[in-house]
Motif scaffolding. Structure first.
Motif, PDB file in Angstrom:
ATOM      1  N   THR A  88     -32.784 -13.909  28.134  1.00  0.00           N
ATOM      2  CA  THR A  88     -32.659 -13.991  26.682  1.00  0.00           C
ATOM      3  C   THR A  88     -34.002 -13.742  26.016  1.00  0.00           C
ATOM      4  N   GLU A 100     -31.340 -22.944  21.231  1.00  0.00           N
ATOM      5  CA  GLU A 100     -30.633 -21.659  21.213  1.00  0.00           C
ATOM      6  C   GLU A 100     -30.368 -21.167  22.633  1.00  0.00           C
ATOM      7  N   ASP A 139     -27.596 -23.277  24.144  1.00  0.00           N
ATOM      8  CA  ASP A 139     -26.310 -22.896  23.557  1.00  0.00           C
ATOM      9  C   ASP A 139     -25.799 -21.591  24.168  1.00  0.00           C
ATOM     10  N   GLU A 140     -26.708 -20.640  24.373  1.00  0.00           N
ATOM     11  CA  GLU A 140     -26.319 -19.372  25.005  1.00  0.00           C
ATOM     12  C   GLU A 140     -25.849 -19.601  26.440  1.00  0.00           C
ATOM     13  N   ARG A 169     -22.360 -21.052  26.243  1.00  0.00           N
ATOM     14  CA  ARG A 169     -21.352 -20.037  25.913  1.00  0.00           C
ATOM     15  C   ARG A 169     -21.059 -19.129  27.094  1.00  0.00           C
ATOM     16  N   LYS A 170     -22.057 -18.893  27.952  1.00  0.00           N
ATOM     17  CA  LYS A 170     -21.863 -18.035  29.129  1.00  0.00           C
ATOM     18  C   LYS A 170     -21.368 -18.821  30.340  1.00  0.00           C
TER      19      LYS A 170
END
Length: 56
Positions: A30, A37, A40-41, A44-45
């Motif tokens: 990332t 952040e 959170d990524e 989500r993955k």
């Protein structure tokens, strides 16, 4: 992906964010800098290795 309550999601992302801020290796590639952040990524993955045990 397992369905989490908003409280479980907040706890998982918060705990992972703390780990990242303390120097834990990242689990995704990332460009983000903020630990929240990034966590959170990762959430989500679906790559955070944290499980939730629920009382029955």
């Amino acid at each position: 992906m397992e369905s989490f309550t908003r409280y479980e999601r907040a706890r998982i992302v918060g705990a992972r964010s703390l780990q990242i801020s303390m120097g834990a290796p990242l689990l995704v590639q990332t460009d983000a800098i903020d630990p929240l952040e990034i966590a959170d990524e990762e959430f989500r993955k679906n790559v955070i290795p944290i499980t939730v045990k629920r009382a029955k």
